[in-house]
Design a protein around this motif. Structure first.
Motif, PDB file in Angstrom:
ATOM      1  N   GLY A   1       3.637  58.692 -20.198  1.00  9.54           N
ATOM      2  CA  GLY A   1       4.989  59.199 -20.819  1.00  9.54           C
ATOM      3  C   GLY A   1       4.574  58.975 -22.381  1.00  9.54           C
ATOM      4  N   ALA A   2       5.298  59.857 -23.138  1.00 11.78           N
ATOM      5  CA  ALA A   2       5.280  59.532 -24.748  1.00 11.78           C
ATOM      6  C   ALA A   2       6.030  58.244 -25.087  1.00 11.78           C
ATOM      7  CB  ALA A   2       5.884  60.727 -25.366  1.00 11.78           C
TER       8      ALA A   2
ATOM      9  N   GLY B   1      10.100  54.232 -21.759  1.00 11.37           N
ATOM     10  CA  GLY B   1      11.233  54.805 -20.979  1.00 11.37           C
ATOM     11  C   GLY B   1      10.465  55.697 -19.725  1.00 11.37           C
ATOM     12  N   GLN B   2       9.897  56.745 -20.463  1.00 15.81           N
ATOM     13  CA  GLN B   2       9.286  57.755 -19.735  1.00 15.81           C
ATOM     14  C   GLN B   2       8.015  57.278 -18.849  1.00 15.81           C
ATOM     15  OE1 GLN B   2       7.941  60.517 -22.651  1.00 15.81           O
ATOM     16  NE2 GLN B   2      10.060  61.726 -22.672  1.00 15.81           N
ATOM     17  N   GLN B   3       7.366  56.389 -19.242  1.00 14.88           N
ATOM     18  CA  GLN B   3       5.935  55.605 -18.616  1.00 14.88           C
ATOM     19  C   GLN B   3       6.885  54.832 -17.376  1.00 14.88           C
ATOM     20  OE1 GLN B   3       4.559  53.260 -21.735  1.00 14.88           O
ATOM     21  NE2 GLN B   3       3.480  55.084 -22.853  1.00 14.88           N
ATOM     22  N   ALA B   4       7.904  54.404 -17.483  1.00 16.11           N
ATOM     23  CA  ALA B   4       8.398  53.672 -16.587  1.00 16.11           C
ATOM     24  C   ALA B   4       9.127  54.510 -15.527  1.00 16.11           C
ATOM     25  CB  ALA B   4       9.790  52.687 -17.017  1.00 16.11           C
ATOM     26  N   VAL B   5       9.770  55.530 -15.743  1.00 14.28           N
ATOM     27  CA  VAL B   5      10.245  56.554 -14.972  1.00 14.28           C
ATOM     28  C   VAL B   5       9.110  57.151 -14.024  1.00 14.28           C
ATOM     29  CG1 VAL B   5      11.468  58.539 -14.578  1.00 14.28           C
ATOM     30  CG2 VAL B   5      12.496  56.734 -16.287  1.00 14.28           C
ATOM     31  N   GLY B   6       8.067  57.435 -14.855  1.00 14.56           N
ATOM     32  CA  GLY B   6       6.980  58.262 -14.153  1.00 14.56           C
ATOM     33  C   GLY B   6       6.500  57.309 -13.126  1.00 14.56           C
ATOM     34  N   GLY B   7       6.401  56.113 -13.480  1.00 15.98           N
ATOM     35  CA  GLY B   7       5.485  55.195 -12.518  1.00 15.98           C
ATOM     36  C   GLY B   7       6.314  54.897 -11.244  1.00 15.98           C
ATOM     37  N   ALA B   8       7.561  54.589 -11.678  1.00 15.52           N
ATOM     38  CA  ALA B   8       8.418  54.441 -10.600  1.00 15.52           C
ATOM     39  C   ALA B   8       8.797  55.673  -9.750  1.00 15.52           C
ATOM     40  CB  ALA B   8       9.806  54.225 -11.288  1.00 15.52           C
ATOM     41  N   ALA B   9       8.638  56.636 -10.054  1.00 11.36           N
ATOM     42  CA  ALA B   9       8.832  57.893  -9.276  1.00 11.36           C
ATOM     43  C   ALA B   9       7.506  57.821  -8.258  1.00 11.36           C
ATOM     44  CB  ALA B   9       8.775  59.257  -9.935  1.00 11.36           C
TER      45      ALA B   9
ATOM     46  N   GLN C   1       0.406  50.881 -22.172  1.00  5.44           N
ATOM     47  CA  GLN C   1       0.734  50.101 -23.030  1.00  5.44           C
ATOM     48  C   GLN C   1      -0.534  49.223 -23.601  1.00  5.44           C
ATOM     49  OE1 GLN C   1       3.537  49.864 -25.180  1.00  5.44           O
ATOM     50  NE2 GLN C   1       4.042  51.537 -24.078  1.00  5.44           N
ATOM     51  N   THR C   2      -1.684  49.097 -22.774  1.00  2.00           N
ATOM     52  CA  THR C   2      -2.688  48.404 -22.872  1.00  2.00           C
ATOM     53  C   THR C   2      -3.808  49.136 -22.973  1.00  2.00           C
ATOM     54  OG1 THR C   2      -3.011  47.803 -20.532  1.00  2.00           O
ATOM     55  CG2 THR C   2      -1.721  46.252 -22.120  1.00  2.00           C
TER      56      THR C   2
END
Length: 67
Positions: A20-21, A24-32, A61-62
């Protein structure tokens, strides 16, 4: 290869591609994706969501994934 193992591998790959951009979007997308993979493989949904979120944030992030 057992179906559960194949789905787990596909879920892991998909979580790395769910960038995600924002953080938060990265965390939510991965969680889903992680939660969905857990449902399909009979695992703990909360554990899958936590692992998916962590893996996706780490990858994005890396620059492990091309986000």
């Amino acid at each position: 290869m057992p179906v559960k193992k194949l789905l787990l591998i596909l879920g892991a790959c998909a979580s790395l591609a769910a960038c995600g951009a924002t953080l938060g979007q990265q965390a939510v997308g991965g969680a889903a994706v992680g939660a969905g993979a857990s449902v399909l493989t009979g695992g703990s949904v909360l554990s899958g969501a936590a692992l998916g979120a962590g893996a996706n944030v780490l990858a994005c992030q890396t620059d492990l994934a091309d986000c």
